[in-house]
Design an enzyme around this catalytic site. Structure first.
Site, PDB file in Angstrom:
ATOM      1  N   LYS A   1       0.834  -1.213   0.000  1.00 52.12           N
ATOM      2  CA  LYS A   1       0.000   0.000   0.000  1.00 52.12           C
ATOM      3  C   LYS A   1       0.862   1.253   0.000  1.00 52.12           C
ATOM      4  CE  LYS A   1      -1.843   2.027   3.955  1.00 52.12           C
ATOM      5  NZ  LYS A   1      -1.679   3.464   4.024  1.00 52.12           N
ATOM      6  N   ASN A   2       1.786   1.330   0.959  1.00 51.44           N
ATOM      7  CA  ASN A   2       2.504   2.595   1.127  1.00 51.44           C
ATOM      8  C   ASN A   2       3.520   2.861   0.020  1.00 51.44           C
ATOM      9  OD1 ASN A   2       0.956   3.259   3.278  1.00 51.44           O
ATOM     10  ND2 ASN A   2       2.420   2.608   4.847  1.00 51.44           N
TER      11      ASN A   2
ATOM     12  N   CYS B   1      -5.630   8.375   8.512  1.00 48.19           N
ATOM     13  CA  CYS B   1      -6.000   7.813   9.805  1.00 48.19           C
ATOM     14  C   CYS B   1      -5.777   8.790  10.948  1.00 48.19           C
ATOM     15  CB  CYS B   1      -5.189   6.549  10.067  1.00 48.19           C
ATOM     16  SG  CYS B   1      -5.759   5.152   9.102  1.00 48.19           S
TER      17      CYS B   1
ATOM     18  N   ARG C   1      -0.390  14.938  12.851  1.00 47.98           N
ATOM     19  CA  ARG C   1       0.515  14.481  11.793  1.00 47.98           C
ATOM     20  C   ARG C   1       0.994  15.681  10.979  1.00 47.98           C
ATOM     21  NH1 ARG C   1      -2.103   9.139   9.092  1.00 47.98           N
ATOM     22  NH2 ARG C   1       0.047   8.812   8.425  1.00 47.98           N
ATOM     23  N   PRO C   2       1.971  16.420  11.509  1.00 50.97           N
ATOM     24  CA  PRO C   2       2.420  17.626  10.807  1.00 50.97           C
ATOM     25  C   PRO C   2       3.136  17.285   9.502  1.00 50.97           C
ATOM     26  CG  PRO C   2       3.873  17.154  12.665  1.00 50.97           C
ATOM     27  CD  PRO C   2       2.774  16.146  12.718  1.00 50.97           C
TER      28      PRO C   2
ATOM     29  N   ASP D   1       5.410  19.759   8.250  1.00 49.74           N
ATOM     30  CA  ASP D   1       6.379  20.857   8.177  1.00 49.74           C
ATOM     31  C   ASP D   1       7.669  20.457   7.459  1.00 49.74           C
ATOM     32  OD1 ASP D   1       6.465  19.252  10.696  1.00 49.74           O
ATOM     33  OD2 ASP D   1       8.378  20.284  10.937  1.00 49.74           O
ATOM     34  N   GLN D   2       8.085  19.200   7.603  1.00 45.09           N
ATOM     35  CA  GLN D   2       9.347  18.781   6.971  1.00 45.09           C
ATOM     36  C   GLN D   2       9.215  18.688   5.447  1.00 45.09           C
ATOM     37  OE1 GLN D   2      12.282  18.380   8.902  1.00 45.09           O
ATOM     38  NE2 GLN D   2      10.850  19.376  10.295  1.00 45.09           N
TER      39      GLN D   2
ATOM     40  N   ASP E   1       3.221   0.613  12.327  1.00 46.83           N
ATOM     41  CA  ASP E   1       2.030   0.026  11.692  1.00 46.83           C
ATOM     42  C   ASP E   1       1.758  -1.406  12.168  1.00 46.83           C
ATOM     43  OD1 ASP E   1       1.834   2.361  10.284  1.00 46.83           O
ATOM     44  OD2 ASP E   1       2.624   1.556   8.413  1.00 46.83           O
TER      45      ASP E   1
ATOM     46  N   ILE F   1       6.312   6.873  17.449  1.00 47.60           N
ATOM     47  CA  ILE F   1       6.103   7.568  16.172  1.00 47.60           C
ATOM     48  C   ILE F   1       4.826   8.416  16.197  1.00 47.60           C
ATOM     49  CG2 ILE F   1       5.976   7.312  13.644  1.00 47.60           C
ATOM     50  CD1 ILE F   1       8.614   6.210  14.715  1.00 47.60           C
TER      51      ILE F   1
ATOM     52  N   ARG G   1      -9.172   0.215   3.166  1.00 46.24           N
ATOM     53  CA  ARG G   1      -8.282   1.270   2.676  1.00 46.24           C
ATOM     54  C   ARG G   1      -6.896   0.715   2.391  1.00 46.24           C
ATOM     55  NH1 ARG G   1      -7.052   5.711   6.283  1.00 46.24           N
ATOM     56  NH2 ARG G   1      -5.427   5.746   4.718  1.00 46.24           N
TER      57      ARG G   1
HETATM   58  N1  EPU Z   1       6.607  14.246  11.202  1.00 49.00           N
HETATM   59  C1  EPU Z   1       6.830  15.564  11.491  1.00 49.00           C
HETATM   60  N2  EPU Z   1       6.856  16.456  10.474  1.00 49.00           N
HETATM   61  C2  EPU Z   1       6.690  16.087   9.177  1.00 49.00           C
HETATM   62  C3  EPU Z   1       6.461  14.740   8.879  1.00 49.00           C
HETATM   63  C4  EPU Z   1       6.425  13.832   9.918  1.00 49.00           C
HETATM   64  O1  EPU Z   1       6.995  15.942  12.646  1.00 49.00           O
HETATM   65  O2  EPU Z   1       6.724  16.947   8.291  1.00 49.00           O
HETATM   66  C5  EPU Z   1       6.583  13.270  12.295  1.00 49.00           C
HETATM   67  C6  EPU Z   1       5.247  12.528  12.398  1.00 49.00           C
HETATM   68  O3  EPU Z   1       4.315  13.249  13.168  1.00 49.00           O
HETATM   69  C7  EPU Z   1       5.648  11.237  13.023  1.00 49.00           C
HETATM   70  C8  EPU Z   1       7.043  10.974  12.439  1.00 49.00           C
HETATM   71  O4  EPU Z   1       7.504  12.250  11.983  1.00 49.00           O
HETATM   72  O5  EPU Z   1       5.784  11.412  14.406  1.00 49.00           O
HETATM   73  C9  EPU Z   1       7.097  10.008  11.299  1.00 49.00           C
HETATM   74  O6  EPU Z   1       6.087  10.338  10.344  1.00 49.00           O
HETATM   75  P1  EPU Z   1       6.214   9.922   8.821  1.00 49.00           P
HETATM   76  O7  EPU Z   1       6.286  11.150   8.005  1.00 49.00           O
HETATM   77  O8  EPU Z   1       7.305   8.919   8.677  1.00 49.00           O
HETATM   78  O9  EPU Z   1       4.824   9.228   8.577  1.00 49.00           O
HETATM   79  P2  EPU Z   1       3.828   9.415   7.353  1.00 49.00           P
HETATM   80  O10 EPU Z   1       4.591   9.644   6.108  1.00 49.00           O
HETATM   81  O11 EPU Z   1       2.752  10.360   7.733  1.00 49.00           O
HETATM   82  C10 EPU Z   1       3.902   6.898   6.701  1.00 49.00           C
HETATM   83  C11 EPU Z   1       2.882   5.834   6.429  1.00 49.00           C
HETATM   84  C12 EPU Z   1       2.227   5.447   7.743  1.00 49.00           C
HETATM   85  C13 EPU Z   1       3.299   4.941   8.691  1.00 49.00           C
HETATM   86  C14 EPU Z   1       4.391   6.005   8.871  1.00 49.00           C
HETATM   87  C15 EPU Z   1       5.559   5.534   9.702  1.00 49.00           C
HETATM   88  C16 EPU Z   1       2.153   6.293   4.203  1.00 49.00           C
HETATM   89  C17 EPU Z   1       1.096   6.806   3.312  1.00 49.00           C
HETATM   90  N3  EPU Z   1       1.900   6.349   5.493  1.00 49.00           N
HETATM   91  O12 EPU Z   1       3.185   7.982   7.279  1.00 49.00           O
HETATM   92  O13 EPU Z   1       1.336   4.404   7.435  1.00 49.00           O
HETATM   93  O14 EPU Z   1       2.718   4.679   9.936  1.00 49.00           O
HETATM   94  O15 EPU Z   1       4.896   6.390   7.581  1.00 49.00           O
HETATM   95  O16 EPU Z   1       6.137   4.411   9.133  1.00 49.00           O
HETATM   96  O17 EPU Z   1       3.180   5.827   3.748  1.00 49.00           O
HETATM   97  C18 EPU Z   1      -0.554   3.083   7.720  1.00 49.00           C
HETATM   98  O18 EPU Z   1      -0.205   2.472   6.702  1.00 49.00           O
HETATM   99  O19 EPU Z   1      -1.483   2.674   8.466  1.00 49.00           O
HETATM  100  C19 EPU Z   1       0.148   4.298   8.085  1.00 49.00           C
HETATM  101  C20 EPU Z   1      -0.351   5.165   8.970  1.00 49.00           C
END
Ligand code: EPU
Length: 420
Positions: free
Chosen positions: A24-25, A120, A125-126, A128-129, A307, A329, A399
């Site tokens: 999926k991801n 979800c 879930r910011p 900013d990065q 996950d 996380i 999903r």
């Molecule tokens: N974070 C920031 N700022 C940012 C981005 C992230 O502070 O700009 C923080 C997040 O709040 C979190 C950490 O960094 O604490 C890691 O977040 P990450 O960006 O890695 O997560 P994501 O990209 O939002 C993806 C997967 C998630 C999975 C996470 C961690 C997708 C579409 N989603 O989310 O998958 O849990 O990586 O591996 O790839 C799921 O499949 O159920 C799911 C939620």
């Protein structure tokens, strides 16, 4: 509100062979990436899940021609007709990964207007990065009326992520693939789907090195061509099936997976006293003795994936002893445990830590799915419990899991739908 609920009568050991679906991801990153190509892309092993269909709708809205063959699990994307770089909130609210359209449209048009992402509810879930990365590449980014607007000529730069972020790494990689000059992503995420996206972009003519390490180097190219690509198997579906097999003390072989992606889970299952063996692209899970409690700390890859924390903590509710789960996380990823209290689970939750006191028996009860992986966890709970568990709002599971009920039923689970 879903129009059906899932009914699971637990206690049946799962037995047999099951094939894992495409990731999926990784799929939700590769589909937007096809927008950057000048020619059609054929992407294989694409799972038949809601998130893929939402993205297909969005690409069509932008002017792409997209067809999905569910028998062959193949999506064909012809991006040549795309003439729009605006995606409204009514589309983006349907999934988290809709924010990858920002990076992809910036790469293609030097402009993107994209509604805030949905996804979800597992905490704040910011992004900013992501925005910091786009700005470093030369985009002007503004946010107003629920839209993120980014505009500028992408120019290579160094981007240091304050913490490893899967979404941020993927999004900035998308924006940088055709930037002028060289980009370096530092403290990048190392997840298998980050590597898969880099492999896709390279297969289409990109020049990306180092994906899978914390430093990714991208040499901007003039254009990307089309081609055929096969996405990797789903790491989290593989893990969920491994946990479901252990939970029912069954004997299941999961085919078509990548065992090295599963090492953190395999290590924890072995520590619990479950037999896990692998050969090439298959993993077999069998019982040995009683399940022992283990502690889990979620981390970025190759650490224990957040996950899988949810289905794994469901499994631990019936292990012998106390397990401590530390979720590093996301701050709100224990809602399934609160639901499981109704099934007899003994759990204390303190912010991002859960203390699970294993009980010898869980009993069926009505529970509600709050997010995708909570859904998987409640399915695991239902499979372990005595009696019948009624799972409300199970649509969230679709999903991200391809035909999970059907796969479990073929392995012997008593699982069925009933209208509500
Ligand atoms: N974070 C920031 N700022 C940012 C981005 C992230 O502070 O700009 C923080 C997040 O709040 C979190 C950490 O960094 O604490 C890691 O977040 P990450 O960006 O890695 O997560 P994501 O990209 O939002 C993806 C997967 C998630 C999975 C996470 C961690 C997708 C579409 N989603 O989310 O998958 O849990 O990586 O591996 O790839 C799921 O499949 O159920 C799911 C939620």
């Amino acid at each position: 509100m879903d129009t059906y609920k899932l009914l699971i009568t637990g206690g049946q050991p799962l037995k047999g062979d099951v094939e894992v679906s495409g990731g999926k991801n990784t799929s939700v990153a590769v589909i937007p990436a096809a927008l950057i190509c000048d020619e059609p892309c054929v992407i294989e092993n694409m799972p038949d899940i809601e998130d893929v269909h939402v993205l297909r709708d969005i690409l069509e809205l932008l002017g792409a021609r997209v067809s999905y063959d569910d028998a062959l699990k193949r999506i064909t994307i012809d991006p040549r007709g795309v003439n729009d770089c605006t995606v409204p909130y009514r589309q983006t609210r349907r999934m988290r990964a809709s924010y990858y359209l920002l990076g992809a449209l910036l790469a293609r048009f030097g402009e993107a207007n994209v509604g805030y992402p949905g996804g979800c509810a597992i905490g704040n879930r910011p992004f900013d990065q992501h925005i910091k990365g786009f700005r470093a590449l030369g985009a002007e980014v503004t946010e107003s009326n629920g839209m993120i607007c980014a505009k500028g000529t992408m120019t290579g730069a160094a981007v240091y992520f304050d913490r490893p972020t899967v979404g941020g790494t993927i999004n900035v990689m998308l924006a940088a693939v055709k930037a002028k000059g060289n980009t370096v992503l530092l403290n990048a995420a190392k997840e298998p789907h980050v590597v898969d996206l880099a492999n896709f972009l390279n297969a289409m003519g990109g020049r990306i090195k180092g994906a899978g390490t914390d430093t990714i180097r991208i040499r901007g190219v003039e254009s990307l061509h089309g081609g055929t690509y096969t996405v990797i198997p789903d790491q989290i579906e593989t893990g969920t099936l491994m946990i479901a097999a252990a939970a029912t003390r069954g004997d299941v072989t999961i085919h078509g997976c990548i065992p090295t992606h599963m090492e953190s889970l395999t290590a924890k299952l072995l520590e619990m006293g479950v037999s896990v063996t692998d050969a090439d692209d298959a993993i077999r899970v069998r019982p040995i003795g009683a399940h022992r409690a283990v502690n889990i700390k979620t981390q970025e890859y190759p650490g224990f994936p957040t996950d899988l924390q949810q289905p794994m903590s469901a499994l631990l509710c019936m292990a012998q002893g106390n397990s401590l789960i530390y979720e590093t996380i996301f701050e709100s990823r224990f809602k399934h445990l609160s639901e499981m209290r109704r099934m007899g689970a003994h759990v204390q939750i303190m912010e991002q830590t859960a203390l699970i006191e294993g009980v010898p028996e869980l009993h069926g009860a009505p529970v509600t799915v709050t997010d995708l992986r909570a859904g998987a966890a409640l399915v695991v709970a239902g499979l372990m419990a005595t009696g019948t568990t009624e799972i409300y709002e199970p649509g969230l599971i679709e999903r991200g899991y391809e035909h999970l009920e059907e796969k479990l039923r073929k392995l012997g689970a008593k699982i069925r739908r009933e209208p509500v």
